[in-house]
Enzyme design. Structure first.
Site, PDB file in Angstrom:
ATOM      1  N   GLU A 199      57.845 -15.843  30.485  1.00 40.46           N
ATOM      2  CA  GLU A 199      57.812 -15.808  31.953  1.00 40.46           C
ATOM      3  C   GLU A 199      57.764 -17.216  32.547  1.00 40.46           C
ATOM      4  OE1 GLU A 199      54.899 -12.981  33.313  1.00 40.46           O
ATOM      5  OE2 GLU A 199      56.015 -11.328  32.436  1.00 40.46           O
ATOM      6  N   LYS A 327      56.046  -1.765  39.327  1.00 41.34           N
ATOM      7  CA  LYS A 327      57.284  -2.244  38.698  1.00 41.34           C
ATOM      8  C   LYS A 327      58.284  -1.104  38.796  1.00 41.34           C
ATOM      9  CE  LYS A 327      55.156  -5.105  35.044  1.00 41.34           C
ATOM     10  NZ  LYS A 327      54.570  -5.002  33.673  1.00 41.34           N
TER      11      LYS A 327
HETATM   12  P1  PGA Z   1      56.562  -6.963  30.411  1.00 41.97           P
HETATM   13  O1  PGA Z   1      55.061  -7.332  30.760  1.00 41.97           O
HETATM   14  O2  PGA Z   1      56.860  -7.824  29.202  1.00 41.97           O
HETATM   15  O3  PGA Z   1      56.490  -5.514  29.996  1.00 41.97           O
HETATM   16  O4  PGA Z   1      57.428  -7.190  31.558  1.00 41.97           O
HETATM   17  C1  PGA Z   1      54.640  -7.930  31.905  1.00 41.97           C
HETATM   18  C2  PGA Z   1      53.259  -7.406  32.223  1.00 41.97           C
HETATM   19  O5  PGA Z   1      52.576  -6.890  31.327  1.00 41.97           O
HETATM   20  O6  PGA Z   1      52.846  -7.493  33.366  1.00 41.97           O
HETATM   21 ZN    ZN Z   2      50.840  -6.413  32.770  1.00 38.42          ZN
END
Ligand code: PGA
Ligand code: ZN
Length: 398
Positions: A199, A327
């Site tokens: 990220e 999300k």
């Molecule tokens: P992800 O995780 O890798 O599933 O996008 C991000 C998160 O846990 O917030």
């Molecule tokens: Zn998370």
């Protein structure tokens, strides 16, 4: 909006993993897109993701069913998709294909009404709620867990930024802080090129899981940013929960021991204001105990709640969480993501609209945050493809 054509394409996300982009062409030949991110630390109960080849096939089938049809709302469009799919976890068309279509449709409908996507979302899902509150930015500046190849068990160390006016200035301050943090870490650990996680955060080894919190706190003080900067964590604890134990800092911890660790962190670092997924997604009891012990802190569900309205209501009623991650690709349509936000609002749970570790340049989440008056937006580090989200944030909140 009339759907003249729908096409699913394979694209690659920021981790180099394949994902999809859905394009819808309207009656006048205008094209609208929806790009879908992908997650690495996915919740068990997230909807199904079709691999690119199957996604393209699903797109062809969807195109046949949709071609020439006119829909007057996002809800009606999504309902049509849900009915066609007919499964509880979107196995037939895939949450990725359905969400891409749903986002592209939202953009098309907004265009037809000469509105911004956030305006059309607000009108349909959050009427009478012209919330102007600017969200906090949750920016992940140090990466651990499955997002990095280092020794940190905690997946994300975030700066929680209170946005001031102009919005641009707050983003600039964050970008400056991120760079200075890199300089500081480079000097302290004598590294020229710092490793970077999924990220965009720095992902070197640290002395222990608390050290990044300590460093962030010290730098916030040093640069006199205490008024606007605080610290948040995403433990993503499902990632280190093995056989009934939390494998943390080289030890095997029980729920109670991990709970004590968080309480110690909160005491040692008053700037720490939130922890996401502090316990495994099936260990709701851990969430409840932490929330009861830390009423003023934000205890956030992500894998626990997977943007599912029913799961959010249950976690809220059970007093497991005070905040929730939204999300859209965990649930698979725009209208269901909005329903998840509404379910949270109803119980006074704060919504943080979030990116995924595998991102595209799509900035739809910022519009969702604006429409639903989100408490926060979680965007990763202010670098590369994540910048398009910061740019959109500046544009639509200014
Ligand atoms: P992800 O995780 O890798 O599933 O996008 C991000 C998160 O846990 O917030
Ligand atoms: Zn998370």
């Amino acid at each position: 909006m009339t759907v003249k054509n729908l096409l699913v394409r394979e694209i690659f996300d920021s981790r180099g993993e394949p994902t999809v982009e859905v394009c819808i062409v309207d009656g006048s030949g205008e094209e609208f897109f929806g790009q879908v991110p992908s997650g690495k630390s996915r919740g068990e109960r997230e909807v199904f993701v079709l691999p690119p080849k199957a996604a393209k096939k699903a797109g062809e089938l969807l195109n046949k069913k949709l071609r020439g049809k006119r829909f007057i709302s996002i809800t009606k469009f999504d309902r049509f998709l849900l009915k066609l799919d007919g499964t509880s976890d979107k196995k037939k068309f895939g949450g990725n294909v359905m969400l891409g279509a749903s986002i592209a449709f939202t953009r098309g409908l907004a265009f037809e009404h000469k509105k911004e996507p956030w305006q059309i979302l607000q009108k349909e899902f959050f009427p009478g709620k012209n919330i102007k509150r600017v969200p906090f930015i949750f920016s992940n500046v140090i990466n651990g867990g499955v997002h990095a190849n280092n020794d940190l068990d905690i997946q994300e160390y975030m700066i929680v930024v209170r946005i001031g006016r102009p919005v641009e200035k707050s983003v600039e301050t964050l970008v400056g802080f991120y760079k200075k943090l890199g300089d500081f870490l480079g000097k302290r650990y004598k590294m020229k090129n710092l490793p970077i996680g999924d990220e965009g955060g720095y992902s070197l080894d640290f002395k222990n899981n608390f050290e990044p919190i300590h460093i962030l706190g010290e730098l916030i003080k040093k640069f006199r940013l205490r008024k606007d900067f605080q610290i948040g964590l995403d433990a993503a604890a499902s990632g280190f929960y093995k056989g009934g134990w939390y494998m943390f800092a080289g030890a095997r911890l029980s729920r109670e021991e991990l709970l004590k660790t968080y309480e110690r962190y909160f005491r040692q670092a008053p700037m720490l204001v939130s922890v996401e997924d502090p316990f495994d997604e099936n260990d709701g009891g851990g969430f409840a105990e932490l929330l009861a012990a830390e009423k003023k802190k934000l205890i956030v569900g992500d894998d626990l709640t997977v943007t599912n309205p029913a799961a959010i209501s249950a976690a809220g009623r059970g007093k497991l969480i005070s905040g929730v991650i939204i999300k859209p690709n965990q649930i698979g349509t725009v209208s269901e993501a909005c329903a998840a936000m509404k379910a949270a609002h109803k119980l006074g749970i704060k919504c943080i609209v979030s990116h995924r570790s595998g991102e595209t340049a799509d900035n739809f989440i910022i519009h969702l945050a604006r429409a639903g008056g989100a408490y926060g937006v979680k965007i990763g580090a202010p670098v590369k493809e994540r910048m398009s989200k910061f740019d959109e944030l500046i544009r639509i909140y200014s």
